[in-house]
Design a protein around this motif. Structure first.
Motif, PDB file in Angstrom:
ATOM      1  N   TRP A  16       0.827  -1.220   0.000  1.00  0.00           N
ATOM      2  CA  TRP A  16       0.000   0.000   0.000  1.00  0.00           C
ATOM      3  C   TRP A  16       0.851   1.256   0.000  1.00  0.00           C
ATOM      4  O   TRP A  16       0.470   2.268  -0.596  1.00  0.00           O
ATOM      5  CB  TRP A  16      -1.070   0.003   1.068  1.00  0.00           C
ATOM      6  N   SER A  19       1.893   1.684  -3.571  1.00  0.00           N
ATOM      7  CA  SER A  19       0.720   2.082  -4.357  1.00  0.00           C
ATOM      8  C   SER A  19       0.333   3.528  -4.087  1.00  0.00           C
ATOM      9  O   SER A  19      -0.081   4.247  -5.010  1.00  0.00           O
ATOM     10  CB  SER A  19      -0.464   1.168  -4.046  1.00  0.00           C
ATOM     11  N   ARG A  22       2.630   5.622  -6.077  1.00  0.00           N
ATOM     12  CA  ARG A  22       2.335   5.466  -7.506  1.00  0.00           C
ATOM     13  C   ARG A  22       1.010   6.103  -7.904  1.00  0.00           C
ATOM     14  O   ARG A  22       0.784   6.379  -9.073  1.00  0.00           O
ATOM     15  CB  ARG A  22       2.317   3.986  -7.890  1.00  0.00           C
ATOM     16  N   SER A  23       0.123   6.337  -6.928  1.00  0.00           N
ATOM     17  CA  SER A  23      -1.194   6.896  -7.248  1.00  0.00           C
ATOM     18  C   SER A  23      -1.126   8.371  -7.621  1.00  0.00           C
ATOM     19  O   SER A  23      -2.101   8.915  -8.140  1.00  0.00           O
ATOM     20  CB  SER A  23      -2.150   6.708  -6.072  1.00  0.00           C
ATOM     21  N   PRO A  31      -3.399   2.414  -9.342  1.00  0.00           N
ATOM     22  CA  PRO A  31      -2.663   2.436  -8.078  1.00  0.00           C
ATOM     23  C   PRO A  31      -3.527   2.888  -6.895  1.00  0.00           C
ATOM     24  O   PRO A  31      -3.313   2.430  -5.771  1.00  0.00           O
ATOM     25  CB  PRO A  31      -1.531   3.439  -8.332  1.00  0.00           C
ATOM     26  N   SER A  32      -4.511   3.743  -7.143  1.00  0.00           N
ATOM     27  CA  SER A  32      -5.394   4.196  -6.061  1.00  0.00           C
ATOM     28  C   SER A  32      -6.239   3.047  -5.529  1.00  0.00           C
ATOM     29  O   SER A  32      -6.384   2.880  -4.310  1.00  0.00           O
ATOM     30  CB  SER A  32      -6.295   5.328  -6.545  1.00  0.00           C
ATOM     31  N   THR A  34      -5.483  -0.162  -5.897  1.00  0.00           N
ATOM     32  CA  THR A  34      -4.530  -1.088  -5.289  1.00  0.00           C
ATOM     33  C   THR A  34      -4.193  -0.640  -3.874  1.00  0.00           C
ATOM     34  O   THR A  34      -4.111  -1.459  -2.954  1.00  0.00           O
ATOM     35  CB  THR A  34      -3.248  -1.191  -6.140  1.00  0.00           C
ATOM     36  N   PHE A  35      -4.015   0.650  -3.679  1.00  0.00           N
ATOM     37  CA  PHE A  35      -3.756   1.196  -2.351  1.00  0.00           C
ATOM     38  C   PHE A  35      -4.885   0.833  -1.390  1.00  0.00           C
ATOM     39  O   PHE A  35      -4.654   0.329  -0.289  1.00  0.00           O
ATOM     40  CB  PHE A  35      -3.583   2.719  -2.418  1.00  0.00           C
ATOM     41  N   THR A  38      -4.978  -3.074  -0.686  1.00  0.00           N
ATOM     42  CA  THR A  38      -3.869  -3.567   0.133  1.00  0.00           C
ATOM     43  C   THR A  38      -3.892  -2.946   1.533  1.00  0.00           C
ATOM     44  O   THR A  38      -3.511  -3.601   2.497  1.00  0.00           O
ATOM     45  CB  THR A  38      -2.509  -3.340  -0.554  1.00  0.00           C
TER      46      THR A  38
END
Length: 104
Positions: A16, A19, A22-23, A31-32, A34-35, A38
Motif C-alpha cells: 500500500w 501504491s 504510484r497513485s 494504483p489508487s 490497489t492502495f 492492500t
C-alpha cells in the motif's frame, strides 16, 4: 497462524505504501484502487494477528516489515541510494523485528 498473517500484513503494508506513491495523489485509478485494497488487507491482517500477539510486539513487527520492505523496494526498483549506512540501519530494524519474535 497469527505470525504468518502478521508477516503477510506487513508485506501488504509495503504494497500500500508503494501504491500510494504510484497513485500520484490519487489521480491514477489503478494504483489508487490497489492502495485501498492492500490497505484494507493489511489492517485486517494486523487486527487478526493482534488477537493473540501482544500489541506492542505485533505493531512493531508489522511496521518493521513494512518499513524495510518499502525501503528495499525503493532501492531496488526506484533507484534510491543503497548506501552502507542505509543498509546497516535497515539491518538494525530487521534485527529488532527478529528479536521481538524470538523474545515474544
Amino acid at each position: 497462524m497469527a505470525w504468518v498473517v502478521l508477516v503477510l500484513s506487513g508485506l501488504m503494508e509495503t504494497a500500500w505504501a508503494v501504491s500510494l506513491e504510484r497513485s500520484a495523489g490519487f489521480s491514477r485509478p489503478i494504483p489508487s484502487v490497489t492502495f485501498l485494497v492492500t490497505l484494507a488487507l493489511s489492517m485486517a491482517g494486523l487486527a487478526y494477528a493482534l488477537r493473540t500477539i501482544p500489541i506492542g510486539t505485533g505493531y512493531a513487527v508489522w511496521v518493521g516489515i513494512g518499513a524495510v520492505g518499502t525501503a528495499v523496494f525503493g532501492m531496488l526498483v526506484l533507484g534510491e541510494p543503497a548506501t552502507l549506512p542505509r543498509l546497516l540501519c535497515l539491518l538494525l530494524v530487521v534485527a529488532g523485528v527478529v528479536g521481538l519474535k524470538v523474545f515474544h
